[in-house]
Design a protein around this motif. Structure first.
Motif, PDB file in Angstrom:
ATOM      1  N   GLY A 372     -63.754 -40.098   8.770  1.00 36.02           N
ATOM      2  CA  GLY A 372     -64.447 -39.359   9.810  1.00 36.02           C
ATOM      3  C   GLY A 372     -65.953 -39.333   9.591  1.00 36.02           C
ATOM      4  N   VAL A 373     -66.694 -39.873  10.537  1.00 32.93           N
ATOM      5  CA  VAL A 373     -68.151 -39.931  10.414  1.00 32.93           C
ATOM      6  C   VAL A 373     -68.736 -38.530  10.401  1.00 32.93           C
ATOM      7  CG1 VAL A 373     -70.273 -40.711  11.537  1.00 32.93           C
ATOM      8  CG2 VAL A 373     -68.277 -42.205  11.484  1.00 32.93           C
ATOM      9  N   VAL A 374     -68.266 -37.653  11.287  1.00 33.39           N
ATOM     10  CA  VAL A 374     -68.810 -36.300  11.356  1.00 33.39           C
ATOM     11  C   VAL A 374     -68.499 -35.543  10.074  1.00 33.39           C
ATOM     12  CG1 VAL A 374     -68.699 -34.110  12.597  1.00 33.39           C
ATOM     13  CG2 VAL A 374     -68.643 -36.264  13.858  1.00 33.39           C
ATOM     14  N   ARG A 375     -67.313 -35.718   9.548  1.00 29.38           N
ATOM     15  CA  ARG A 375     -66.938 -35.028   8.311  1.00 29.38           C
ATOM     16  C   ARG A 375     -67.899 -35.381   7.184  1.00 29.38           C
ATOM     17  NH1 ARG A 375     -62.393 -32.550   6.220  1.00 29.38           N
ATOM     18  NH2 ARG A 375     -62.033 -32.769   3.981  1.00 29.38           N
ATOM     19  N   TYR A 376     -68.189 -36.670   7.031  1.00 23.36           N
ATOM     20  CA  TYR A 376     -69.065 -37.073   5.929  1.00 23.36           C
ATOM     21  C   TYR A 376     -70.532 -36.730   6.191  1.00 23.36           C
ATOM     22  CZ  TYR A 376     -65.166 -39.199   3.564  1.00 23.36           C
ATOM     23  OH  TYR A 376     -63.979 -39.384   2.903  1.00 23.36           O
ATOM     24  N   ALA A 377     -70.898 -36.604   7.468  1.00 23.90           N
ATOM     25  CA  ALA A 377     -72.253 -36.123   7.768  1.00 23.90           C
ATOM     26  C   ALA A 377     -72.400 -34.665   7.344  1.00 23.90           C
ATOM     27  CB  ALA A 377     -72.548 -36.275   9.257  1.00 23.90           C
ATOM     28  N   LEU A 378     -71.312 -33.910   7.365  1.00 26.16           N
ATOM     29  CA  LEU A 378     -71.337 -32.526   6.909  1.00 26.16           C
ATOM     30  C   LEU A 378     -71.293 -32.426   5.389  1.00 26.16           C
ATOM     31  CD1 LEU A 378     -68.820 -31.026   9.502  1.00 26.16           C
ATOM     32  CD2 LEU A 378     -71.268 -30.540   9.405  1.00 26.16           C
ATOM     33  N   LEU A 379     -70.617 -33.357   4.742  1.00 25.52           N
ATOM     34  CA  LEU A 379     -70.413 -33.268   3.297  1.00 25.52           C
ATOM     35  C   LEU A 379     -71.601 -33.784   2.485  1.00 25.52           C
ATOM     36  CD1 LEU A 379     -66.692 -34.448   2.847  1.00 25.52           C
ATOM     37  CD2 LEU A 379     -67.575 -32.139   3.174  1.00 25.52           C
ATOM     38  N   ARG A 380     -72.373 -34.694   3.042  1.00 26.49           N
ATOM     39  CA  ARG A 380     -73.405 -35.383   2.246  1.00 26.49           C
ATOM     40  C   ARG A 380     -74.645 -34.485   2.085  1.00 26.49           C
ATOM     41  NH1 ARG A 380     -73.443 -40.671   0.489  1.00 26.49           N
ATOM     42  NH2 ARG A 380     -75.428 -41.803   0.470  1.00 26.49           N
ATOM     43  N   PRO A 381     -75.082 -34.210   0.846  1.00 26.15           N
ATOM     44  CA  PRO A 381     -76.233 -33.329   0.625  1.00 26.15           C
ATOM     45  C   PRO A 381     -77.539 -33.913   1.159  1.00 26.15           C
ATOM     46  CG  PRO A 381     -74.929 -33.581  -1.381  1.00 26.15           C
ATOM     47  CD  PRO A 381     -74.439 -34.617  -0.415  1.00 26.15           C
ATOM     48  N   ASP A 997     -59.210 -28.290  11.980  1.00 26.67           N
ATOM     49  CA  ASP A 997     -60.495 -28.966  12.166  1.00 26.67           C
ATOM     50  C   ASP A 997     -60.959 -29.531  10.831  1.00 26.67           C
ATOM     51  OD1 ASP A 997     -62.985 -29.848  12.860  1.00 26.67           O
ATOM     52  OD2 ASP A 997     -63.715 -27.926  13.621  1.00 26.67           O
ATOM     53  N   MET A 998     -60.939 -30.858  10.721  1.00 20.34           N
ATOM     54  CA  MET A 998     -61.410 -31.530   9.510  1.00 20.34           C
ATOM     55  C   MET A 998     -62.787 -32.163   9.708  1.00 20.34           C
ATOM     56  SD  MET A 998     -57.928 -33.275   7.989  1.00 20.34           S
ATOM     57  CE  MET A 998     -58.715 -33.546   6.393  1.00 20.34           C
ATOM     58  N   GLY A 999     -63.488 -31.706  10.743  1.00 23.54           N
ATOM     59  CA  GLY A 999     -64.780 -32.307  11.081  1.00 23.54           C
ATOM     60  C   GLY A 999     -64.571 -33.239  12.258  1.00 23.54           C
ATOM     61  N   THR A1000     -64.750 -32.728  13.484  1.00 20.32           N
ATOM     62  CA  THR A1000     -64.370 -33.438  14.699  1.00 20.32           C
ATOM     63  C   THR A1000     -65.600 -33.839  15.499  1.00 20.32           C
ATOM     64  OG1 THR A1000     -62.304 -32.186  14.799  1.00 20.32           O
ATOM     65  CG2 THR A1000     -63.014 -33.268  16.822  1.00 20.32           C
ATOM     66  N   TYR A1001     -65.587 -35.052  16.021  1.00 22.04           N
ATOM     67  CA  TYR A1001     -66.629 -35.552  16.924  1.00 22.04           C
ATOM     68  C   TYR A1001     -66.761 -34.554  18.075  1.00 22.04           C
ATOM     69  CZ  TYR A1001     -69.124 -39.527  19.192  1.00 22.04           C
ATOM     70  OH  TYR A1001     -70.053 -40.368  19.760  1.00 22.04           O
TER      71      TYR A1001
END
Length: 1015
Positions: A372-381, A997-1001
Motif C-alpha cells: 500500500g502506497v498510502v500506508r508506507y507514506a504514513l510509516l516513513r519518517p 483501515d490499514m492505510g487506504t487511498y
C-alpha cells in the motif's frame, strides 16, 4: 458579440405588452405559485394566492408556458390577448408511471413489490465517472461504498444488508442481459433509468440469482420526432482530502529519546535534526490530478424506427502517480416496428478501459497484492529523503551517510518508489448487448425473444522492478514479470409471453410466462518470469516475458456453468383497488449435484389502493395511497463452482485429493417479508414510501475447519450458517413551484440490524488483518471487531500496584505509569487472550442521503448529502503511527501532542516506549473509532443560456455548470477517510473483512467545469 448586440437593441426598442388572468385547477380553485413564463425567454412570474398573475412581455405575440408540480405543463398562445385564464389538468402520469420490473413493465400504481426507481438525469447530475458510484445515496435500502479513492475502483453495492458469507453482490441486468461484475463500464449519461428490486416479491422472478437483490439498468433509446444531438464536455481537478499531520524530524528525534529515557536505556539519538531532511511524505506522494469527461449522443427517429447512438470518453488521473483510469465507450440502441405486429431491435455497448493500479490498501501481505502506497507514506519518517543524495535515485533504507544510527529511522519502503516500481496495468475490452424480436397478436398478447451477450477480454501485467538501492534481504530484489489474461462470456437466451387485459373496466388480469437459458464460460492463462536486468526497470518496451533470463512459469484453467430456468408471474387488480401478484421460478444449475440441482422460488404480494376507495374521493389532497405486503424466497448460487465435487491431483505418481466435496450442498435461500406504504399528497408535491423488511438467509455455505483427517486437502463446504437482516426503508420527496422558484428535494433513510443467527456446530471464526481482528460468532453482528477493552492509563506506580485481582495479585505486573490499563473481562483474575471480547461493529445502523435541486429562471443548483451512522472502524494503521512503534516508523502529531509524559498529562495516549513490556499496542478498543459521517458529496451550479439567443445560432439548449465533489465531511474518524470497506489483506474474505483501515487511498475533492449543448 454582434448577435448579442442586435438582440439587446431589438429588446430595447420593442413595444411591451401586459397579459394577466387567473390559473385554476380542475375543480375551479385558484392555484398559487404557478410559474408563468414566456417561452424561449427568462421573463416569468408566479400566480398569487388566488391564482391571479400579471406578466409584461415584449409584444402581444409569443407563447406562455405554465408549470406547476402535480399538473400537466400547458402552453398558451398570447395572440394579442390581454386576459388569459387557464385551467390546469392534474398530471396522472406520475401515478400511472411505468416501472421496469422483471421481464416486463408495470404501472407504478399497481406495483406491489419494494422497488426503487432512479432516473438517469439524477445519476448524470452526480458527475461520477462510473455508474456504480453514481448510485450512492439514490435509493433507500441500498448501501453504496467506494472502498478506495483510486481511479477505476468499483463501488461496493449491498441491498438491505449482507445476507451471505460468500458473494453478496446483487444481480446486475443491463437491457435484459445479466452481466458479470458491476457497472463501471457504463457511462451514467447513457442511462434512462435504474430500478432496484429489493424484496422477494420484486426479485423472485430471477430465482437463484436474486438473494442479494437485483439492479435493472435501462439505457436510453430514441424517440419518434425531432432528431437531436447532445454534447457534454467537462474538466476537473482533484486533490486528496483528510491527510493527517505527522511529526517533524526534530519532534521524531525528541520522541525517540523520550522513549529511551522511559525504558531506562542509556541509548540516545544524537543526530542533529537541523542537518537532516524534513520530508513531508504525504505531500511528496500525493499530487493534483486532472479528470476529463466527454459524451456525445445522436437520437431520434419516426413512428417506424428509433435510434440512440452515443460515444463517451473518460480520462481520470489519480492523486498518486502511476494511478489512472481511462474509458472509451460506444453505445447503439435501435428499434424498428417493421410490421404493425412485429418489432425488432438491438442494444449494444462496446467499451475499452485501462486502469493503472497500485496498492490502494493493506500492506501487500496477501499473495498477489501490492504494498500500500498510502500506508508506507504514513510509516516513513520525515528524516528520510525522497532521493539518495549520493546516487540521485529513490532512497530505500535510510542512507547510512546521513545518520549516526540509520536503524533509528525504520525500514518502511519508499512510497514513491513503490508507485513507480510496484504497479499493475489492466486492459479490458467488453461488449454487452442483445438482439430481440417482439410479436403482438390477438390484441393482448406479446411474445418476445432475445439473445444477450456479455463478453470480456482482460489482460493484466505487473512488472516487479528493483528499486535503486533496494535492500538485499527482501524478496523483491529479484525482478520479475507477471502476466495474466482471461476472457469470459455470458450468453442468455430468454423467451417471454405477456398477456394483459381489462375485463368490464374492473378486472385487470395479466401474466408472464418465460424460459431462460444462461451459460457462462471463462478461461484463464497466466505466466511469469524472473531474471530481468536493470535496463528493464526504466524501459517498458523490455517488460515482456521473452526478455527475462530466469525461470518461466505458466498455468491455465477453464471454468463454466449453466442455468436453465422456467418462470411465471400472475397479476390481478380489481378496479385498481385490490392488487395481487404471484411469482414462481424454477432454476436448474450445474453448480450443484444432481440431488440438489433444481430449486423453486415462489413469492406472493398484495396491495390496497386506498385512494381509489369511495370514502377517499373527497380527500382530494391524497391522490395516491397504497398499502403493500409481500413474502417470498430467493436463491443464491454464487457460492463457487462445484462445491459438491472432490478434486484430485497427481503428485509423484500418487493420486490424492486436493479439495474435498460435499454432494449434499444445496442453494443458499433467503426468505424475505416486506410491508410497505406509498403515498402521494397535495397533487404529487409530497411523495412518501415506507417499507419494513425481515430478511432471513439460511443454508449459507461455510467451509469446515481444517482437520488432520483431511490431510493436505481443502476441507469441504456445508450449508451451515444463517444470517438475519431487519430494518426500515424511508423515502420522502417534496416538489414545489412558486414565485419563479422550483425545488425538488428527496431524502432517503435506511436502518439495518444484522445478526449471525447460527453457525455450523456453533463454531466461531477469527480473522486477522495486521493488528486487527474480526470474529464470526452466533448472536453477534457480522464481522464484529475482536480484542481487549481498555480503561484509561496508569498515572502512578501506586495505580499499577493497586490494580489487583481478588487474591491481591497484580493484573498487569509489567505495566509502568503511562501504560494502558486493560480490563479483566471474564473476571478470572488475569489479563490474557480469554479477555478478548467484542470491541466494535462495522455495520452501520443508519444510512441516509438528501438530494435537493433548486431552479430559478435559468439557474439551477443541486446539493447532494450522503452519510452513515452507527458503524465503527478499526484504525489498524493508527496502531503503528498513533503509538510509538519500536521499528522506527513515523508518528502522528496527535500522539506527540497528547501522549502521557507525567502524571495527569493524558488519559488516552500512552507513553513513548520502545520496549513496551505492557504490550500497549495489542488489538484493543483504543483503535476502534466511530465511522459515522455526513458528506457533502456533490454540489452543482448551472446556468442555461437564453433559448432565443442560442436558437439563432442553431443551438437548442446550452448550459454551463460548475460542480464540487466531496466538498466537506463531518466525522469523528481520525483516519483519512471514513468511507472505506475492506483492505487488500482480507480481500479473499469479502464482507467478513470490512472496516479495518490499514492505510487506504482516500477520496478526492474534485472541482469540475462543464458545458452541455443540444442541437
Amino acid at each position: 458579440m454582434l448577435l448579442l448586440c442586435l438582440f439587446l437593441v431589438t429588446q430595447a426598442f420593442a413595444q411591451t405588452f401586459t397579459v394577466g388572468g387567473v390559473v385554476r385547477d380542475d375543480t375551479g380553485s385558484g392555484l398559487a405559485g404557478v410559474t408563468v413564463q414566456l417561452k424561449g425567454a427568462t421573463t416569468a412570474t408566479a400566480t398569487n394566492a388566488d391564482g391571479s398573475y400579471s406578466l409584461t412581455v415584449p409584444s402581444g405575440s409569443g407563447t406562455l408556458v405554465l408549470t406547476y408540480i402535480g399538473f400537466q405543463t400547458q402552453e398558451v398562445a398570447i395572440n394579442e390577448r390581454a386576459t388569459i385564464n387557464v385551467t390546469l389538468v392534474t398530471d396522472q402520469q406520475a401515478l400511472d408511471e411505468v416501472v421496469v420490473v422483471g421481464y416486463g413493465t408495470q404501472q407504478k400504481s399497481q406495483v406491489t413489490g419494494a422497488i426503487s426507481s432512479i432516473k438517469g438525469a439524477s445519476l448524470a447530475q452526480t458527475q461520477a465517472v462510473d455508474l456504480s458510484t453514481a448510485l450512492q445515496g439514490q435509493a433507500a435500502g441500498v448501501n453504496v461504498t467506494s472502498p478506495t479513492g483510486a481511479p477505476g475502483t468499483e463501488a461496493v453495492i449491498r441491498i438491505r444488508g449482507i445476507g451471505t458469507l460468500n458473494n453478496s453482490n446483487p444481480l446486475f441486468i443491463i437491457d435484459g442481459v445479466p452481466v458479470t461484475g458491476g457497472l463501471n463500464t457504463i457511462s451514467p449519461n447513457d442511462i434512462e433509468s435504474i430500478e432496484v428490486l429489493k424484496d422477494a416479491a420484486a426479485s423472485s422472478i430471477y430465482g437463484a440469482r436474486a438473494a442479494n437483490g437485483v439492479v435493472l439498468v435501462t439505457t436510453k433509446s430514441g424517440k419518434a420526432g425531432k432528431n437531436e444531438i447532445a454534447l457534454e464536455a467537462s474538466y476537473g481537478v482533484a486533490s486528496p482530502i483528510g491527510l493527517p499531520d505527522m511529526v517533524s524530524t526534530a519532534e521524531f528525534i525528541e520522541l525517540q529519546n523520550e522513549a529511551f529515557e522511559n525504558d531506562g536505556a542509556t541509548t540516545r539519538n544524537n543526530d542533529n535534526a537541523s542537518t537532516l531532511p524534513n520530508t513531508d511524505w504525504l505531500d511528496a506522494t500525493f499530487r493534483t490530478a486532472a479528470i476529463q469527461r466527454y459524451n456525445l449522443s445522436f437520437s431520434g427517429g419516426n413512428d417506424v424506427t428509433r435510434y440512440y447512438i452515443s460515444g463517451n470518453m473518460v480520462n481520470q488521473e489519480g492523486t498518486i502517480q502511476n494511478s489512472e483510469f481511462k474509458r472509451y465507450g460506444l453505445r447503439s440502441n435501435v428499434s424498428s416496428s417493421v410490421k404493425k405486429w412485429l418489432t425488432v431491435g438491438e442494444n449494444l455497448n462496446l467499451t475499452y478501459d485501462y486502469t493503472k493500479a497500485l496498492g490502494a490498501s493493506g500492506d501487500g501481505g496477501r499473495p498477489g497484492s501490492l504494498p500500500g502506497v498510502v500506508r508506507y507514506a504514513l510509516l516513513r519518517p520525515n528524516a528520510v529523503p525522497v532521493y539518495d543524495p549520493a546516487s540521485g535515485f529513490y532512497t530505500d533504507l535510510p542512507p547510512a551517510s546521513l545518520y549516526q544510527n540509520p536503524i533509528f529511522y525504520g525500514d518502511a519502503k519508499n512510497p514513491l518508489a513503490i508507485a513507480d516500481y510496484r504497479n499493475r496495468a489492466l486492459d479490458r475490452y467488453r461488449a454487452v448487448g442483445n438482439i430481440y424480436a417482439e410479436v403482438g397478436f390477438l390484441n393482448d398478447f406479446r411474445l418476445r425473444t432475445y439473445a444477450g451477450l456479455d463478453f470480456s477480454l482482460q489482460e493484466q501485467q505487473q512488472y516487479n522492478g528493483q528499486i535503486p538501492g533496494d535492500r538485499t534481504t527482501l524478496s523483491d530484489k529479484d525482478k520479475s514479470l507477471d502476466k495474466f489474461r482471461h476472457r469470459y462470456y455470458t450468453l442468455n437466451w430468454t423467451n417471454t409471453l405477456n398477456y394483459n387485459h381489462n375485463f368490464n373496466e374492473a378486472h385487470d388480469v395479466g401474466f408472464t410466462l418465460g424460459t431462460e437459458y444462461v451459460t457462462f464460460k471463462v478461461d484463464y492463462l497466466s505466466a511469469a518470469r524472473n531474471g530481468y536486468d536493470n535496463r528493464t526497470d526504466v524501459n517498458p518496451d523490455l517488460q515482456y516475458l521473452d526478455f527475462g533470463l530466469g525461470q518461466q512459469f505458466s498455468s491455465g484453467v477453464q471454468e463454466e456453468w449453466a442455468l436453465m430456468s422456467y418462470f411465471g408471474r400472475v397479476s390481478y387488480a380489481f378496479k385498481e383497488k385490490y392488487l395481487l401478484t404471484a411469482n414462481l421460478r424454477a432454476d436448474a444449475s450445474s453448480r450443484f449435484s444432481e440431488n440438489n440441482r433444481t430449486g423453486y422460488f415462489p413469492s406472493v404480494s398484495v396491495g390496497w389502493n386506498l385512494a381509489r376507495e369511495n370514502f377517499m374521493q373527497n380527500v382530494t389532497w391524497v391522490p395516491d395511497l397504497k398499502l403493500r405486503a409481500s413474502w417470498g424466497e430467493l436463491g443464491n448460487q454464487e457460492i463457487g463452482l462445484y462445491p459438491f465435487a472432490t478434486l484430485y491431483s497427481t503428485s509423484n505418481g500418487v493420486l490424492q485429493p486436493i479439495s474435498l466435496g460435499n454432494p449434499d450442498v444445496k442453494w443458499e435461500t433467503t426468505e424475505q417479508t416486506n410491508v410497505g406504504l406509498d403515498a402521494s399528497l397535495f397533487q404529487g408535491r409530497i411523495n412518501l414510501s415506507v417499507d419494513y423488511f425481515d430478511k432471513q438467509s439460511r443454508d449459507i455455505l461455510i467451509q469446515l475447519p481444517a482437520s488432520y483427517t483431511n490431510g493436505d486437502a481443502t476441507p469441504p463446504y456445508v450449508n451451515g450458517a444463517k444470517l438475519s437482516n431487519k430494518g426500515w426503508d424511508f423515502s420522502l420527496n417534496y416538489r414545489q413551484s412558486t414565485g419563479g422558484f422550483t425545488w425538488d428535494v428527496t431524502g432517503n433513510l435506511t436502518t439495518v440490524k444484522n445478526r449471525v443467527v447460527s453457525l455450523y456446530q456453533s463454531k466461531e471464526q477469527i480473522l486477522s488483518s495486521g493488528s486487527g481482528s474480526v470474529i464470526l460468532r452466533e448472536g453477534l453482528p457480522l464481522s464484529a471487531f475482536y480484542g481487549y477493552k481498555t480503561n484509561g492509563l496508569f498515572q502512578t506506580a501506586e495505580d499499577v500496584q493497586g490494580y489487583v485481582n481478588a487474591t491481591g495479585e497484580q493484573l498487569q505486573p509489567n505495566a509502568e505509569p503511562g501504560d494502558i490499563r486493560f480490563v479483566d473481562v471474564n473476571n478470572d483474575g488475569k489479563i490474557d487472550d480469554a479477555d478478548r471480547t467484542i470491541i466494535g461493529d462495522p455495520n452501520p445502523e443508519l444510512l441516509y442521503s438528501l438530494n435537493g435541486t433548486l431552479s430559478f429562471k435559468n439557474f439551477d443548483l443541486n446539493l447532494f448529502f450522503n452519510g452513515v451512522y452507527g458503524n465503527e472502524i478499526y484504525n489498524e494503521v493508527d496502531n503503528i503511527i498513533n503509538s510509538f512503534d519500536a521499528r522506527g516508523f513515523n508518528v502522528k502529531r496527535e500522539f506527540y501532542e497528547e501522549r502521557w509524559n507525567g502524571e495527569g498529562t493524558s488519559n488516552s495516549m500512552p507513553r513513548a516506549t520502545y520496549q513496551d513490556p505492557n504490550n500497549n499496542r495489542r488489538s484493543s478498543d483504543r483503535y476502534v473509532e466511530s465511522g459515522s459521517y455526513l458528506r457533502l458529496k456533490n454540489v452543482v451550479l448551472g446556468y442555461t443560456l437564453p433559448g432565443t439567443l442560442m436558437q439563432s445560432v442553431g443551438i437548442s439548449r446550452a448550459r454551463v455548470y460548475a460542480s464540487a465533489q466531496n466538498l466537506f465531511t463531518i466525522t469523528d474518524y481520525g483516519g483519512m477517510d471514513p468511507e472505506l470497506y475492506t483492505n487488500e489483506n482480507l480481500a479473499n474474505y469479502g464482507d467478513l473483512g470490512r472496516g479495518i483501515d490499514m492505510g487506504t487511498y482516500p477520496q478526492s475533492r474534485i472541482f469540475t467545469f462543464g458545458l452541455q449543448l443540444g442541437f
